[in-house]
Design a protein around this motif. Sequence first.
Motif, PDB file in Angstrom:
ATOM      1  N   TYR A  19     -17.982  34.537  36.398  1.00 10.80           N
ATOM      2  CA  TYR A  19     -17.656  35.961  36.532  1.00 10.80           C
ATOM      3  C   TYR A  19     -18.783  36.834  35.965  1.00 10.80           C
ATOM      4  CZ  TYR A  19     -15.225  40.397  36.454  1.00 10.80           C
ATOM      5  OH  TYR A  19     -14.885  41.714  36.672  1.00 10.80           O
ATOM      6  N   LEU A  20     -19.233  36.514  34.763  1.00 13.21           N
ATOM      7  CA  LEU A  20     -20.261  37.352  34.139  1.00 13.21           C
ATOM      8  C   LEU A  20     -21.567  37.330  34.925  1.00 13.21           C
ATOM      9  CD1 LEU A  20     -19.693  36.567  30.347  1.00 13.21           C
ATOM     10  CD2 LEU A  20     -19.012  38.615  31.616  1.00 13.21           C
ATOM     11  N   GLU A  21     -21.929  36.165  35.454  1.00 14.25           N
ATOM     12  CA  GLU A  21     -23.162  36.091  36.242  1.00 14.25           C
ATOM     13  C   GLU A  21     -23.019  36.869  37.552  1.00 14.25           C
ATOM     14  OE1 GLU A  21     -23.886  31.904  36.410  1.00 14.25           O
ATOM     15  OE2 GLU A  21     -24.765  31.848  34.388  1.00 14.25           O
ATOM     16  N   SER A  22     -21.809  36.874  38.142  1.00 17.01           N
ATOM     17  CA  SER A  22     -21.587  37.674  39.348  1.00 17.01           C
ATOM     18  C   SER A  22     -21.601  39.158  39.030  1.00 17.01           C
ATOM     19  CB  SER A  22     -20.250  37.293  39.999  1.00 17.01           C
ATOM     20  OG  SER A  22     -19.157  37.761  39.219  1.00 17.01           O
ATOM     21  N   ASP A  23     -21.378  39.489  37.738  1.00 15.09           N
ATOM     22  CA  ASP A  23     -21.381  40.884  37.300  1.00 15.09           C
ATOM     23  C   ASP A  23     -22.761  41.320  36.827  1.00 15.09           C
ATOM     24  OD1 ASP A  23     -19.658  43.033  37.339  1.00 15.09           O
ATOM     25  OD2 ASP A  23     -19.099  42.866  35.235  1.00 15.09           O
ATOM     26  N   GLY A  24     -23.774  40.462  36.998  1.00 12.44           N
ATOM     27  CA  GLY A  24     -25.144  40.848  36.707  1.00 12.44           C
ATOM     28  C   GLY A  24     -25.707  40.358  35.395  1.00 12.44           C
ATOM     29  N   TYR A  25     -24.933  39.570  34.625  1.00 12.37           N
ATOM     30  CA  TYR A  25     -25.431  39.044  33.360  1.00 12.37           C
ATOM     31  C   TYR A  25     -26.110  37.687  33.563  1.00 12.37           C
ATOM     32  CZ  TYR A  25     -22.328  42.464  31.098  1.00 12.37           C
ATOM     33  OH  TYR A  25     -21.707  43.616  30.694  1.00 12.37           O
ATOM     34  N   GLU A  26     -27.045  37.374  32.684  1.00  3.15           N
ATOM     35  CA  GLU A  26     -27.556  36.015  32.562  1.00  3.15           C
ATOM     36  C   GLU A  26     -26.867  35.394  31.352  1.00  3.15           C
ATOM     37  OE1 GLU A  26     -31.843  35.282  32.927  1.00  3.15           O
ATOM     38  OE2 GLU A  26     -32.043  37.421  33.291  1.00  3.15           O
ATOM     39  N   CYS A  27     -26.518  34.129  31.434  1.00  7.09           N
ATOM     40  CA  CYS A  27     -25.723  33.517  30.370  1.00  7.09           C
ATOM     41  C   CYS A  27     -26.239  32.144  29.968  1.00  7.09           C
ATOM     42  CB  CYS A  27     -24.266  33.377  30.811  1.00  7.09           C
ATOM     43  SG  CYS A  27     -23.451  34.920  31.270  1.00  7.09           S
ATOM     44  N   ASP A 104      -8.354  39.778  30.703  1.00  4.17           N
ATOM     45  CA  ASP A 104      -8.828  40.144  32.033  1.00  4.17           C
ATOM     46  C   ASP A 104     -10.357  40.100  32.023  1.00  4.17           C
ATOM     47  OD1 ASP A 104      -9.816  42.264  34.117  1.00  4.17           O
ATOM     48  OD2 ASP A 104      -7.760  41.768  34.704  1.00  4.17           O
ATOM     49  N   MET A 105     -10.934  39.447  33.009  1.00  5.86           N
ATOM     50  CA  MET A 105     -12.399  39.316  33.066  1.00  5.86           C
ATOM     51  C   MET A 105     -13.094  40.674  33.109  1.00  5.86           C
ATOM     52  SD  MET A 105     -13.448  36.109  33.073  1.00  5.86           S
ATOM     53  CE  MET A 105     -12.942  34.431  33.494  1.00  5.86           C
ATOM     54  N   ALA A 106     -12.501  41.625  33.815  1.00 10.27           N
ATOM     55  CA  ALA A 106     -13.117  42.952  33.913  1.00 10.27           C
ATOM     56  C   ALA A 106     -13.168  43.622  32.547  1.00 10.27           C
ATOM     57  CB  ALA A 106     -12.346  43.811  34.906  1.00 10.27           C
ATOM     58  N   GLU A 107     -12.119  43.423  31.753  1.00 10.07           N
ATOM     59  CA  GLU A 107     -12.118  44.009  30.406  1.00 10.07           C
ATOM     60  C   GLU A 107     -13.187  43.347  29.544  1.00 10.07           C
ATOM     61  OE1 GLU A 107      -9.257  44.847  26.506  1.00 10.07           O
ATOM     62  OE2 GLU A 107      -8.454  43.728  28.226  1.00 10.07           O
ATOM     63  N   LEU A 108     -13.312  42.024  29.637  1.00  8.60           N
ATOM     64  CA  LEU A 108     -14.356  41.322  28.889  1.00  8.60           C
ATOM     65  C   LEU A 108     -15.732  41.864  29.250  1.00  8.60           C
ATOM     66  CD1 LEU A 108     -15.476  39.024  27.110  1.00  8.60           C
ATOM     67  CD2 LEU A 108     -15.341  37.531  29.105  1.00  8.60           C
ATOM     68  N   SER A 109     -16.008  42.022  30.536  1.00 11.68           N
ATOM     69  CA  SER A 109     -17.301  42.520  30.975  1.00 11.68           C
ATOM     70  C   SER A 109     -17.553  43.938  30.471  1.00 11.68           C
ATOM     71  CB  SER A 109     -17.378  42.484  32.503  1.00 11.68           C
ATOM     72  OG  SER A 109     -18.646  42.928  32.941  1.00 11.68           O
TER      73      SER A 109
END
Length: 224
Positions: A19-27, A104-109
Amino acid sequence: MLLLLVEDDRDLAASVLEYLESDGYECDHAPDGKAALELLQAQAYAAIVLDVNLPRMDGFALCKAMREAGVATPCLMLTARDSLADKLNGFRSGTDDYLVKPFDMAELSARLGALSQRGRHLQRLAVADLAIDLATRTAARHGRPLSLSGREWQVLVHLARKSPEVVTREQLEDLLWPNGAPSADALKMVLYRLRNVVDDGEAQALVHTIRGHGVALRAQAPQP
């Protein structure tokens, strides 16, 4: 923006990373506290997502250890432990935010975005005309980029965080080689190369050896 996820549940870690990588983060991912601490000593991150119930070193101990080591990276604890006592323990350990599972993933992001924005001013260090950017992992003297190896970078950042204090050789060896230095001259070689990179061609030296005590990064040379 590079994040560190510390989570021992492989399925959950895979979902969060995706999810985070799809939201533009590198992890980066660490499955336990000890592995995470090693990564934090070698790499700068914009934020950390930290589970509490971890093998080898739990999240509370890891957060406390990294704060004691001078790591100011914003941290969000992500855990099923939802009691007030656990939350207070988390904040006393040095976390900046606390999110209870399930979430919720959106809240985490969104929370990570806010944390990283607030933490950006903590990602820069300066000593005299030396500028260090932890987020981009770069350093320069009055605009001249410095080419540093991984160990030279670790020592420079540690000295900058402690500046103008003296750091002992034993502390630097523990930072670079937690299981023991490979040779008696290993640290000497790292410091020799670091001094050549930082002070080469400069009128003012910044890396100073204080005989019998250790090493310091500061503008003024030590008094004899």
